[in-house]
Design an enzyme around this catalytic site. Structure first.
Site, PDB file in Angstrom:
ATOM      1  N   HIS A 165       0.850  -1.191   0.000  1.00  0.00           N
ATOM      2  CA  HIS A 165       0.000   0.000   0.000  1.00  0.00           C
ATOM      3  C   HIS A 165       0.880   1.233   0.000  1.00  0.00           C
ATOM      4  O   HIS A 165       1.952   1.226   0.619  1.00  0.00           O
ATOM      5  CB  HIS A 165      -0.919   0.011   1.226  1.00  0.00           C
ATOM      6  CG  HIS A 165      -2.083   0.936   1.073  1.00  0.00           C
ATOM      7  ND1 HIS A 165      -2.001   2.272   1.378  1.00  0.00           N
ATOM      8  CD2 HIS A 165      -3.337   0.715   0.619  1.00  0.00           C
ATOM      9  CE1 HIS A 165      -3.174   2.835   1.124  1.00  0.00           C
ATOM     10  NE2 HIS A 165      -4.007   1.916   0.667  1.00  0.00           N
ATOM     11  N   GLU A 220      -7.842  -5.150  -0.419  1.00  0.00           N
ATOM     12  CA  GLU A 220      -8.374  -5.922  -1.545  1.00  0.00           C
ATOM     13  C   GLU A 220      -8.348  -7.425  -1.308  1.00  0.00           C
ATOM     14  O   GLU A 220      -9.119  -8.165  -1.902  1.00  0.00           O
ATOM     15  CB  GLU A 220      -7.577  -5.590  -2.819  1.00  0.00           C
ATOM     16  CG  GLU A 220      -7.566  -4.124  -3.197  1.00  0.00           C
ATOM     17  CD  GLU A 220      -8.879  -3.636  -3.766  1.00  0.00           C
ATOM     18  OE1 GLU A 220      -9.933  -3.988  -3.216  1.00  0.00           O
ATOM     19  OE2 GLU A 220      -8.853  -2.889  -4.752  1.00  0.00           O
TER      20      GLU A 220
END
Ligand code: ACO
Length: 359
Positions: free
Chosen positions: A246, A301
């Site tokens: 991320h 996700e």
């Protein structure tokens, strides 16, 4: 200069705060763990729009207005839907969002949020040759989406799980799609243009396009014995493991844990979750070994994929379903940006050749 704008502050917001060092997400003063599964999507939308939109004064009034706006979105899409023929699902959604008319009299932020699930369901049914199902304004946003998509009412537990997912992803600081929405809003191009542009940013695999590939990865791995060889092979090829890493988080994305709880609460998922956990653990170990300078952890996700799979939603729709939740944040940021009234216009450093005379 910071290429990729990493760490650069580009806006002031009172909507959400992401603390990447400790893995914390706050929405308008509330921890995400406090909201997901407890507050409905409509309540969180009211929270985000507080002080920015008239309808947000009362969540019950907002829920009624949102239901009516879903009906309006259905009427707008019906004559336009055939133009989507031959496009991928998220491209079809892009097309219909772009077709929302600026001359529309309903508040544009309301219609934009209402339109996304309606369009996704209509387009998905059209792709299978089924007729569209009109919205039921009396239902909650999540339950109505599942009903419009499937042609039958959803189990309450399923609607609740989807609702918790939509809340979890409703807003997340200045992510790429939200920044896109703010840039377009800053030019005063209008809400529909800003939302359509935001969807274009969301659809990339480095942003909202990852959960489908997460399931593809789990399927390609197939067995416990194949986890390590498969993941090591992918990393040897220089591939990125979907659902990990991320830009902001240096620790586990807090939304991953929230969504893991959501999928754990659904029936019949124990084996799949166990397998996913084994993949996750090996992926984290390999990433730690190979990317020593960078802490890479699980992102939202990974468990999004498992939640949407448990709800038997088609993989091809995952990015569009992400947009059903994230459009809440996009519209709140658009309203906030429009208030500030400042055009977003950064600069670039020219590294090309100079004209001969000046060189
Ligand atoms: N798998 C393998 N390697 C990775 C991964 C990954 N998932 N993520 C980052 N890396 C590597 C990069 O290749 C880079 O390696 P290098 O220095 O050897 O070139 C190093 O780790 C550092 O990368 P970052 O600077 O942390 O990556 P960046 O901030 O540019 O990217 C991103 C963040 C795009 C999310 C990245 O981690 C990625 O591609 N993840 C996979 C796709 C994914 O899961 N996307 C969903 C993100 S969540 C969301 O947007 C809703």
């Amino acid at each position: 200069m910071q290429l990729g704008l990493e760490g650069v502050v580009a806006a002031e917001t009172s909507l959400s705060h992401v603390d990447g060092e400790i893995g914390r997400l706050i929405l308008r003063g509330h921890e995400i763990e406090e909201l997901a599964g407890r507050a409905s999507f409509e309540e969180v939308l009211a929270l985000l729009w507080q002080g920015l939109a008239e309808e947000a004064r009362d969540p019950a009034v907002l829920a009624t207005a949102l239901g009516a706006a879903r009906c309006r979105a259905y009427a707008i899409a019906a004559p336009r839907i055939d133009a989507a023929e031959g496009l991928a699902p998220v491209e079809q959604l892009r097309l219909l969002l772009s077709a929302l008319p600026d001359a529309e009299t309903l508040p544009h932020h309301l219609l934009a949020v209402a339109a996304v699930p309606v369009f996704v369901a209509m387009l998905a049914r059209r792709a299978t040759g089924a007729t569209s199902i009109a919205p039921d304004p009396a239902l909650g946003h999540a339950a109505d989406f599942l009903r419009m998509l499937r042609g039958a009412p959803a189990e309450p537990a399923e609607a609740k799980a989807l609702d918790a997912y939509l809340v979890t992803i409703a807003d997340h600081g200045l992510n790429a799609s939200t920044f896109t929405a703010r840039i377009v809003a800053s030019t005063r191009a209008g809400t529909f243009s800003a939302v359509a542009a935001a969807l274009c940013a969301l659809k990339g695999p480095l942003h909202g396009g990852a959960p489908g590939p997460v399931l593809d990865m789990l399927d390609a791995i197939g067995t416990e014995a194949n986890i390590e060889p498969w993941l090591a092979g992918a990393l040897d090829e220089g591939e990125r493991l979907m659902g990990f890493g991320h830009r902001v988080y240096r620790v586990r994305d807090p939304r991953a844990e929230v969504l893991k709880k959501v999928v754990t609460g659904l029936r019949g998922r124990a084996n799949r979750i166990r397998f996913a956990e084994a993949v996750e653990a090996t992926a984290l170990r390999l990433l730690a070994e190979r990317k020593r300078g960078r802490r890479l952890d699980t992102n939202v996700e990974f468990y999004t994929a498992l939640v949407l799979e448990a709800l038997q939603l088609p993989r091809a729709l995952f990015t569009s379903i992400f947009a059903i939740g994230r459009v809440a944040g996009w519209t709140a940021h658009i309203l906030e940006q429009e208030r500030s009234g400042r055009l977003i216009r950064p600069q670039s450093v020219y590294v090309g050749p100079l004209p001969q005379a000046a060189a």
